[in-house]
Scaffold this active site. Sequence first.
Site, PDB file in Angstrom:
ATOM      1  N   HIS A   7       0.831  -1.208   0.000  1.00  0.00           N
ATOM      2  CA  HIS A   7       0.000   0.000   0.000  1.00  0.00           C
ATOM      3  C   HIS A   7       0.860   1.251   0.000  1.00  0.00           C
ATOM      4  CE1 HIS A   7       0.575  -0.776   4.391  1.00  0.00           C
ATOM      5  NE2 HIS A   7       0.712   0.535   4.434  1.00  0.00           N
ATOM      6  N   HIS A  80       4.246   7.262   3.386  1.00  0.00           N
ATOM      7  CA  HIS A  80       5.146   6.112   3.277  1.00  0.00           C
ATOM      8  C   HIS A  80       4.714   5.181   2.152  1.00  0.00           C
ATOM      9  CE1 HIS A  80       1.995   4.481   6.018  1.00  0.00           C
ATOM     10  NE2 HIS A  80       2.258   3.316   5.430  1.00  0.00           N
ATOM     11  N   GLU A 131       7.805   1.272   4.874  1.00  0.00           N
ATOM     12  CA  GLU A 131       7.241   0.288   5.795  1.00  0.00           C
ATOM     13  C   GLU A 131       7.462  -1.089   5.179  1.00  0.00           C
ATOM     14  OE1 GLU A 131       2.986   0.644   6.279  1.00  0.00           O
ATOM     15  OE2 GLU A 131       2.922  -0.797   7.921  1.00  0.00           O
TER      16      GLU A 131
END
Length: 139
Positions: A7, A80, A131
């Site tokens: 994502h 992110h 991440e």
Amino acid sequence: MIGRINHIGIATPDVEKEAENWAQLYGAIDAEPAFDLPEQGVRVKFVNLPNSQLELISPLTPQSPIAKFLEKNPKGGQHHICFEVDDIIQARNAMVERGAKVLGDGNPRIGAHGVPVIFVHPVNSGGVLVELMQQPKGH
Ligand code: CO
């Protein structure tokens, strides 16, 4: 090696308003209900895309890292990128061995998808907060 992009994290003052914007402007109408993640001080809403997700994030408290991000970017912004890895501990250890700065105490936390994640400091990745997220077993 990192796997697929899971994502894109987008910080916003209001996840519902931002989801509405993505629906109206881009036709990204497949949004999930928003939920709070108090351990990380954030409210999250996922917008499902054909090959990925947007993770809309707003702060729950003034101490939230997202609150600090929004101080610098009041209208929101890209926060992110999340990549999948097979094993979060292995990935964490590899990051540390390679000299990257893993945020927090270095231990994985349970992220918005209910699986362990770590964050790698933007200084290590061209200014992008990364991440890494462990894929659920059987995925
Ligand atoms: Co994320």
